[in-house]
Structure formats: structure tokens, C-alpha cells
Design an enzyme around this catalytic site. Structure first.
Site, short mmCIF file in Angstrom:
data_model
loop_
_atom_site.label_atom_id
_atom_site.label_comp_id
_atom_site.label_asym_id
_atom_site.label_seq_id
_atom_site.Cartn_x
_atom_site.Cartn_y
_atom_site.Cartn_z
N ASP A 13 0.84 -1.20 0.00
CA ASP A 13 0.00 0.00 0.00
C ASP A 13 0.87 1.25 0.00
OD1 ASP A 13 -2.37 -1.43 -0.12
OD2 ASP A 13 -2.52 -1.62 2.05
N LYS A 35 0.36 -8.04 -2.44
CA LYS A 35 -0.94 -7.49 -2.84
C LYS A 35 -0.74 -6.11 -3.45
CE LYS A 35 -4.29 -6.00 0.09
NZ LYS A 35 -4.90 -4.80 -0.52
N ASP A 62 -5.79 -6.44 -5.90
CA ASP A 62 -6.95 -6.17 -5.03
C ASP A 62 -7.70 -4.95 -5.54
OD1 ASP A 62 -8.73 -6.26 -2.95
OD2 ASP A 62 -7.36 -5.43 -1.46
N LYS A 64 -11.09 -5.06 -6.04
CA LYS A 64 -12.47 -5.16 -5.53
C LYS A 64 -13.48 -4.76 -6.61
CE LYS A 64 -11.20 -4.50 -0.69
NZ LYS A 64 -9.78 -4.12 -0.77
N HIS A 66 -16.52 -4.20 -8.92
CA HIS A 66 -17.97 -4.10 -8.69
C HIS A 66 -18.51 -3.14 -9.75
CE1 HIS A 66 -21.43 -3.40 -5.55
NE2 HIS A 66 -21.88 -3.68 -6.78
N ASP A 67 -19.09 -3.72 -10.82
CA ASP A 67 -19.58 -2.89 -11.93
C ASP A 67 -20.57 -3.73 -12.71
OD1 ASP A 67 -19.77 -0.96 -14.04
OD2 ASP A 67 -17.74 -0.28 -13.57
N ILE A 68 -21.01 -3.28 -13.87
CA ILE A 68 -21.92 -4.11 -14.64
C ILE A 68 -21.14 -5.36 -15.10
CG2 ILE A 68 -23.45 -2.23 -15.36
CD1 ILE A 68 -22.02 -2.28 -18.10
N THR A 120 -13.35 -5.42 6.42
CA THR A 120 -13.04 -5.66 7.84
C THR A 120 -13.06 -4.40 8.71
OG1 THR A 120 -10.74 -5.65 7.18
CG2 THR A 120 -11.72 -7.79 7.57
N ARG A 211 0.28 -2.45 6.98
CA ARG A 211 1.01 -1.47 7.80
C ARG A 211 1.88 -2.03 8.92
NH1 ARG A 211 -4.43 1.91 8.21
NH2 ARG A 211 -5.14 -0.23 7.94
O1 C5P Z 1 -2.42 -2.17 6.66
P1 C5P Z 1 -3.38 -3.32 6.83
O2 C5P Z 1 -2.73 -4.58 7.37
O3 C5P Z 1 -4.63 -2.92 7.59
O4 C5P Z 1 -3.80 -3.67 5.32
C1 C5P Z 1 -4.82 -4.53 5.01
C2 C5P Z 1 -4.97 -4.60 3.52
O5 C5P Z 1 -6.02 -5.50 3.20
C3 C5P Z 1 -5.33 -3.27 2.86
O6 C5P Z 1 -4.62 -3.20 1.62
C4 C5P Z 1 -6.83 -3.35 2.62
O7 C5P Z 1 -7.23 -2.69 1.44
C5 C5P Z 1 -7.03 -4.85 2.45
N1 C5P Z 1 -8.35 -5.37 2.78
C6 C5P Z 1 -8.96 -5.23 4.01
N2 C5P Z 1 -10.21 -5.76 4.24
C7 C5P Z 1 -10.81 -6.45 3.29
C8 C5P Z 1 -10.21 -6.61 2.04
C9 C5P Z 1 -8.97 -6.07 1.84
O8 C5P Z 1 -8.39 -4.63 4.91
N3 C5P Z 1 -11.98 -7.02 3.54
#
Ligand code: C5P
Length: 238
Positions: A13, A35, A62, A64, A66-68, A120, A211
Site C-alpha cells: 500500500d 498485494k 486487489d 475489488k 464491482h460494476d456491470i 473488515t 502497515r
Molecule cells: O495495513 P493493513 O494490514 O490494515 O492492510 C490490510 C490490507 O487488506 C489493505 O490493503 C486493505 O485494502 C485490504 N483489505 C482489508 N479488508 C478487506 C479486504 C482487503 O483490509 N476485507
């Protein structure tokens, strides 16, 4: 056999290829999948995928989706062409979108689609305020059931939901859990969290950690320590 290193997915990230490369260089002994999320892909595009592939690692894209249905399956075709290994799609996109996506992959392709259900960072109160009457776990299981029926065999869920997901779908569902926080680290904006050991014990095939590793003062040490926690989870399961 899946090695402990195969269980760890590190979230790149960041917004430059240099920053991503630094993380990969420091952690490639500890994980085999990275990722590439919305930030890095928006900033650098397919070059980010190439960077990971050059390091001989797997790519978890990643986006995610979500579209037609037509737009989603066209995007999937491009991800397949770029040799992506995992790709996320929102189960909230509905069964028609999920089915077309699943058909786009077919049987030959190694790309694994991962259904995202409830992110999450959402608390139960927030889920309620969005108008859903189910508990977050009920909602997760309903959404994943819909994805499973269309042929999707991978999902992203909270480590706290992993036992219920494993019980509902058995061994053929690949479960990937973000929201993982090593012992003693800050939760940041994640709310349904667990340690790496707990996540593995709960049934996660892979965990995603961002992170706590990428923003650590010593990235190598942080990755090594998460790997140890994964190993503890694997021993405890035996
Ligand atoms: O920094 P951290 O460990 O919180 O990063 C979690 C990663 O997982 C982020 O890139 C976030 O976009 C991704 N993610 C998430 N929850 C989800 C799907 C993906 O936190 N349900």
C-alpha cells in the site's frame, strides 16, 4: 504443500514503484505473494504487477471489482492476460455479475477470484446504519454462498469469520484474511482483527498484512516476526 511463506501476503500500500520495490527487497525471504491494491495500481498501473512478477512472486490484485457484468468480465480478461494470480471481486455485485466473472475464468485459468463480502473495517453498528438487518456474519455467509454458487472458490473475510466460513464451505474455499495484527501492534482503522496465529488457527489459508510490516521501523524484523506467528498457528493446528 503450502509453506509458511506462502501463507503470508504483504500489502504494497504505497504509491511508487521504488517504495514497493524496497518492501519486496526487504521481505522476499518471508513471503511469496504481494498485494497490489487500489493505491499502487492507480499510481503505477500494470508496471506494479510486472515489478512483483520480476521478483518471482505471485500477484494478488486487489481491485475489488464491482460494476456491470460486461465491464467486470472485460477487466478480468485483462488481469488474466497480465498473469495475475488472485483478483478480488465484490460479492455485493450480485449473482449475474459473479456468474459472468466466474465463467470468464473458466477451468483452464490459474487466476483465482476472491469474493469480498463485508470489509473488515466495518463495525456491526456501521453495517446496521447502511440498512442491512442481518448481523455481519450472516451477511458474510449469505454473500459468500451466492459467490460459491456461481463457481467462485476463494474469498476474503475477517479472521473472526474464518471458522464459520470454513465450516460452511469446507476445504475447497481458499480463505484469505486481512485485518490481521501481530501481537502488540496498533489496530489502525481495522475493527474485526486477530493475530496471525489466531487467523491461521481459525482456518485462514493466507493472511494479508500491510502497515504492521510496511510501516515498521525495521521491515525485515516485522515480516520475520509475523512469519513466526504464522508458524505458531500451523503447529497449534496439528
Ligand atoms: O495495513 P493493513 O494490514 O490494515 O492492510 C490490510 C490490507 O487488506 C489493505 O490493503 C486493505 O485494502 C485490504 N483489505 C482489508 N479488508 C478487506 C479486504 C482487503 O483490509 N476485507
Amino acid at each position: 504443500m503450502t509453506s509458511p511463506q506462502d501463507r503470508l501476503i504483504i500489502a504494497l500500500d504505497v504509491n511508487t514503484l521504488q517504495a514497493a520495490k524496497k518492501i519486496i527487497d526487504e521481505t522476499s525471504d518471508f513471503c511469496t505473494t504481494y498485494k497490489v491494491g487500489l493505491e499502487l495500481f492507480s499510481a503505477c498501473g500494470p508496471a506494479a504487477i510486472n515489478l512483483v512478477k520480476q521478483a518471482k512472486a505471485r500477484v494478488f490484485l486487489d481491485l475489488k471489482l464491482h460494476d456491470i457484468p460486461q465491464t467486470v468480465s472485460a477487466a478480468i480478461r485483462q488481469a488474466v492476460a497480465q498473469d495475475v494470480d488472485f483478483l478480488t471481486i465484490h460479492a455485493l455485485g450480485g449473482s449475474v455479475m459473479l456468474k459472468k466473472a466466474s465463467q470468464e475464468i473458466g477451468l483452464q485459468c490459474k487466476l483465482r477470484l476472491l469474493a469480498v463480502s463485508v470489509l473488515t473495517h466495518h463495525s456491526d453498528a456501521e453495517i446496521k446504519s447502511m440498512g442491512f438487518t442481518q448481523t455481519s456474519l450472516e451477511l458474510v455467509l449469505n454473500l459468500l454462498q451466492q459467490a460459491y454458487q456461481t463457481g467462485i472458490r476463494g474469498c476474503v473475510c475477517s479472521p473472526l469469520e474464518a471458522p464459520a466460513v470454513r465450516a460452511a464451505f469446507g476445504p475447497h474455499m481458499t480463505i484469505i484474511c486481512p485485518g490481521v495484527r501481530p501481537n502488540g501492534s496498533a489496530s489502525n482503522d481495522q475493527s474485526r482483527i486477530a493475530t496471525p496465529t489466531m487467523a491461521i488457527q481459525n482456518g485462514a489459508d493466507h493472511i494479508v498484512v500491510g502497515r504492521p510490516i510496511t510501516q515498521a521501523a525495521n521491515i525485515k524484523q516485522a515480516a520475520a516476526s509475523v512469519l513466526r506467528e504464522i508458524q505458531e498457528g500451523l503447529y497449534a493446528k496439528k
